[in-house]
Scaffold this active site. Structure first.
Site, mmCIF file in Angstrom:
data_model
loop_
_atom_site.group_PDB
_atom_site.id
_atom_site.type_symbol
_atom_site.label_atom_id
_atom_site.label_comp_id
_atom_site.label_asym_id
_atom_site.label_seq_id
_atom_site.Cartn_x
_atom_site.Cartn_y
_atom_site.Cartn_z
ATOM 1 N N ASP A 2 -6.051 -14.233 -53.396
ATOM 2 C CA ASP A 2 -6.853 -14.011 -54.601
ATOM 3 C C ASP A 2 -6.816 -12.577 -55.093
ATOM 4 O O ASP A 2 -7.353 -12.265 -56.148
ATOM 5 C CB ASP A 2 -8.308 -14.413 -54.334
ATOM 6 N N HIS A 24 -9.651 -12.863 -44.331
ATOM 7 C CA HIS A 24 -9.390 -14.302 -44.260
ATOM 8 C C HIS A 24 -9.769 -14.800 -42.880
ATOM 9 O O HIS A 24 -9.601 -14.078 -41.890
ATOM 10 C CB HIS A 24 -7.897 -14.587 -44.521
HETATM 11 N N1 CMC Z 1 -14.998 -6.777 -47.106
HETATM 12 C C1 CMC Z 1 -15.656 -6.110 -46.143
HETATM 13 N N2 CMC Z 1 -15.861 -6.559 -44.905
HETATM 14 C C2 CMC Z 1 -15.377 -7.770 -44.604
HETATM 15 C C3 CMC Z 1 -14.668 -8.538 -45.545
HETATM 16 C C4 CMC Z 1 -14.478 -7.999 -46.831
HETATM 17 N N3 CMC Z 1 -13.825 -8.683 -47.762
HETATM 18 N N4 CMC Z 1 -14.296 -9.698 -44.986
HETATM 19 C C5 CMC Z 1 -14.760 -9.688 -43.733
HETATM 20 N N5 CMC Z 1 -15.410 -8.523 -43.498
HETATM 21 C C6 CMC Z 1 -15.995 -8.095 -42.219
HETATM 22 C C7 CMC Z 1 -17.329 -8.787 -41.979
HETATM 23 O O1 CMC Z 1 -18.415 -8.040 -42.464
HETATM 24 C C8 CMC Z 1 -17.335 -8.939 -40.485
HETATM 25 O O2 CMC Z 1 -17.736 -7.714 -39.930
HETATM 26 P P1 CMC Z 1 -18.583 -7.696 -38.553
HETATM 27 O O3 CMC Z 1 -17.711 -8.330 -37.514
HETATM 28 O O4 CMC Z 1 -18.834 -6.240 -38.311
HETATM 29 O O5 CMC Z 1 -19.834 -8.473 -38.812
HETATM 30 C C9 CMC Z 1 -15.872 -9.143 -40.111
HETATM 31 O O6 CMC Z 1 -15.133 -8.547 -41.190
HETATM 32 C C10 CMC Z 1 -15.477 -10.615 -40.000
HETATM 33 O O7 CMC Z 1 -15.891 -11.275 -41.190
HETATM 34 P P2 CMC Z 1 -16.471 -12.757 -41.222
HETATM 35 O O8 CMC Z 1 -17.291 -12.938 -42.444
HETATM 36 O O9 CMC Z 1 -17.134 -13.056 -39.900
HETATM 37 O O10 CMC Z 1 -15.124 -13.562 -41.287
HETATM 38 P P3 CMC Z 1 -14.948 -15.039 -41.819
HETATM 39 O O11 CMC Z 1 -13.704 -15.534 -41.220
HETATM 40 O O12 CMC Z 1 -16.189 -15.823 -41.604
HETATM 41 O O13 CMC Z 1 -14.786 -14.854 -43.418
HETATM 42 C C11 CMC Z 1 -13.877 -14.590 -45.575
HETATM 43 C C12 CMC Z 1 -13.585 -14.896 -44.103
HETATM 44 C C13 CMC Z 1 -12.614 -14.875 -46.397
HETATM 45 C C14 CMC Z 1 -14.998 -15.504 -46.100
HETATM 46 C C15 CMC Z 1 -14.282 -13.096 -45.706
HETATM 47 O O14 CMC Z 1 -13.212 -12.262 -45.289
HETATM 48 C C16 CMC Z 1 -14.692 -12.740 -47.132
HETATM 49 O O15 CMC Z 1 -15.862 -12.932 -47.510
HETATM 50 N N6 CMC Z 1 -13.738 -12.200 -47.978
HETATM 51 C C17 CMC Z 1 -14.021 -11.932 -49.370
HETATM 52 C C18 CMC Z 1 -13.934 -13.232 -50.165
HETATM 53 C C19 CMC Z 1 -12.500 -13.692 -50.370
HETATM 54 O O16 CMC Z 1 -11.628 -12.914 -50.732
HETATM 55 N N7 CMC Z 1 -12.278 -15.002 -50.173
HETATM 56 C C20 CMC Z 1 -10.965 -15.635 -50.413
HETATM 57 C C21 CMC Z 1 -10.331 -16.135 -49.153
HETATM 58 S S1 CMC Z 1 -8.610 -16.605 -49.383
HETATM 59 C C22 CMC Z 1 -8.609 -17.907 -50.522
HETATM 60 C C23 CMC Z 1 -9.469 -19.062 -50.169
HETATM 61 O O17 CMC Z 1 -9.603 -19.437 -48.994
HETATM 62 O O18 CMC Z 1 -10.010 -19.651 -51.065
#
Ligand code: CMC
Length: 431
Positions: free
Chosen positions: A366, A308
């Site tokens: 989720d 998140h």
């Molecule tokens: N699985 C594997 N690696 C992950 C994941 C994951 N679910 N989420 C983040 N990472 C890693 C990512 O690769 C990155 O690594 P690095 O720093 O080495 O490049 C690091 O963690 C930070 O991730 P980010 O993408 O820069 O973080 P963000 O804040 O931009 O993204 C997120 C947040 C929710 C989009 C992401 O965690 C994600 O894609 N999760 C899966 C989708 C999900 O479950 N979304 C629902 C969110 S809660 C409900 C809502 O808001 O609707």
């Protein structure tokens, strides 16, 4: 906005600029850069808004480090346990818990707005049967502006109020009808003797040939899912609603924009993507393979329902959702549900893995919601529409707050331009 007593100094070359710092009631201080461009001629750069507060708000507070979520100051776990969705709607909209009389009046108002204009059925029928219910919701909610002309004048507080009630009241009917249409069954009209969650379940699962007896435990679980999704401060879809609304667009158009944004798998679409992932994993012995893929930088796969932007600890909503999943599956006699087993083991293995620990990736709202919804009988395509109907009150509350804010102005981000500088047009024969 809170009074400014602190400031920061920014030095660019030989020039220094004082930037006010605002102290919130909770959370980190906020550096006010509104006058920066006018004074220093520079923009700030923050794609994804990782360090930018786009507004001030009194509705919802998240402490991502501690895993805390407060609505108007009340912790989400207390609201999920002791309150119910329409009471939380009142709280989000009006800032206080209602008295018994206020709650009764509010519930009556919402109940009396649940029917849709009969002609809107034609709108549903214009879609292909295999349309995703989110596609139908974006279209139908946007089309409400063509049906409810008496609540589109945003300068009229009374019209704003009616639009809020209409959206909260009609969203379950719209979501249920999107589902009914997709499976070729007749639309089921709302019933005023049922509570909000029971009414939604009945509109989804009753048929004219046979009524649907609403199980109170399932209705309570449904209501809790609505409550857990009700608001989440300035997330992508809420910010979309605020940005759309900043131009003066009508509320139905703005909420349709929010629904469109929510649909993506990084946001509300994650609940559908998560259940599909858990099913693809299929059995506990395949979990290490998927964890390895999630860690592999060359593989775009991510663990859905994990991670998140704000929570760097347990998402408090996920904790309640996990308990609810256990209760609902036990009630339905499917405690040995293989998907739940995969989910629990995946959570355990991921939390023990240094990759997820270092990046502070925890299960989010989720991760478990899809398991409950599927056990209740919903297809995966309905998961995100249910998120959308639950989040409508959050969007509406934030929209109302924004319109009433005298500082409200059109949202207009700037950019770091890296394209060509001015050059002369070349005639086609010379290219
Ligand atoms: N699985 C594997 N690696 C992950 C994941 C994951 N679910 N989420 C983040 N990472 C890693 C990512 O690769 C990155 O690594 P690095 O720093 O080495 O490049 C690091 O963690 C930070 O991730 P980010 O993408 O820069 O973080 P963000 O804040 O931009 O993204 C997120 C947040 C929710 C989009 C992401 O965690 C994600 O894609 N999760 C899966 C989708 C999900 O479950 N979304 C629902 C969110 S809660 C409900 C809502 O808001 O609707």
């Amino acid at each position: 906005m809170a009074d400014t007593q602190k400031s920061a100094t920014l030095t660019i070359g030989d020039d220094s600029y004082d930037l006010p710092i605002h102290s919130p009631t909770a959370g980190p201080d906020v550096l006010d850069i509104r006058k920066l461009y006018g004074q220093a001629g520079v923009f700030t750069y923050d794609p994804g808004f990782t360090s930018t507060a786009s507004c001030d708000s009194t509705i919802t507070y998240i402490d991502g480090g501690q895993g805390v979520l407060l609505h108007r100051g009340y912790p989400i776990d207390q609201l999920a346990e002791k309150s119910h969705y329409l009471e939380v709607c009142y709280l989000l909209l009006y800032g206080v818990l209602p008295t018994a009389a206020q709650l009764e009046e509010f519930e009556t108002t919402i109940t009396l707005h649940t029917m849709l204009h009969e002609q809107m059925q034609n709108f549903f029928r214009g879609f292909r049967r295999d349309a995703h219910p989110m596609a139908i919701m974006v279209g139908v909610v946007g089309a409400m502006s063509a049906f409810y002309h008496d609540s589109t004048d945003i300068s009229d507080e009374h019209q704003r109020e009616i639009a809020s009630h209409r959206l909260i009241a009609k969203m379950p009917t719209i979501a249920a009808w999107a589902y009914k249409y997709s499976i070729g069954q007749p639309f089921v009209y709302p019933r005023n003797d049922l509570d909000y969650a029971s009414n939604f379940l009945r509109m989804c699962f009753a048929v004219p040939a046979e009524d649907y007896e609403v199980n109170p435990i399932l209705s309570r679980a449904m209501d809790r899912i609505f409550t857990l999704h009700a608001d989440h401060e300035q997330n992508a879809s809420t910010s979309t609603v605020r940005l759309a609304s900043s131009s003066g667009a009508n509320p139905f158009a703005c909420i349709a924009a929010g629904i469109a944004c929510l649909w993506g798998p990084a946001h509300g679409g994650a609940n559908q993507a998560c259940l599909e992932m858990l099913k693809e994993i299929g059995s506990v012995d395949r979990i290490p393979e998927f964890i390895a893929r999630a860690k592999d930088k060359d593989d775009p796969f991510r663990l859905m329902g994990f991670g998140h932007r704000v929570y760097k600890n347990f998402d408090p909503r996920a904790t309640v959702m996990k308990q609810s999943a256990d209760e609902v599956l036990e009630l339905l006699g499917v405690e040995n549900n293989p998907v739940l087993q995969v989910a629990k083991e995946l959570e355990k293995q991921a939390l023990e893995d240094p990759y997820f620990a270092e990046k502070k990736l925890f299960p989010n709202v989720d991760f478990y919601s899809g398991i409950i919804l599927e056990a209740m009988g919903f297809p995966t395509s309905m998961f995100t529409p249910i998120f959308a109907l639950s989040r409508t009150v959050g969007w509406i509350s934030q929209w109302k707050e924004m319109i009433a804010d005298p500082q409200n102005k059109i949202g207009r981000p700037r950019q770091l331009y890296l394209g060509e500088t001015s050059r002369d047009y070349v005639d086609i024969e010379h290219r």
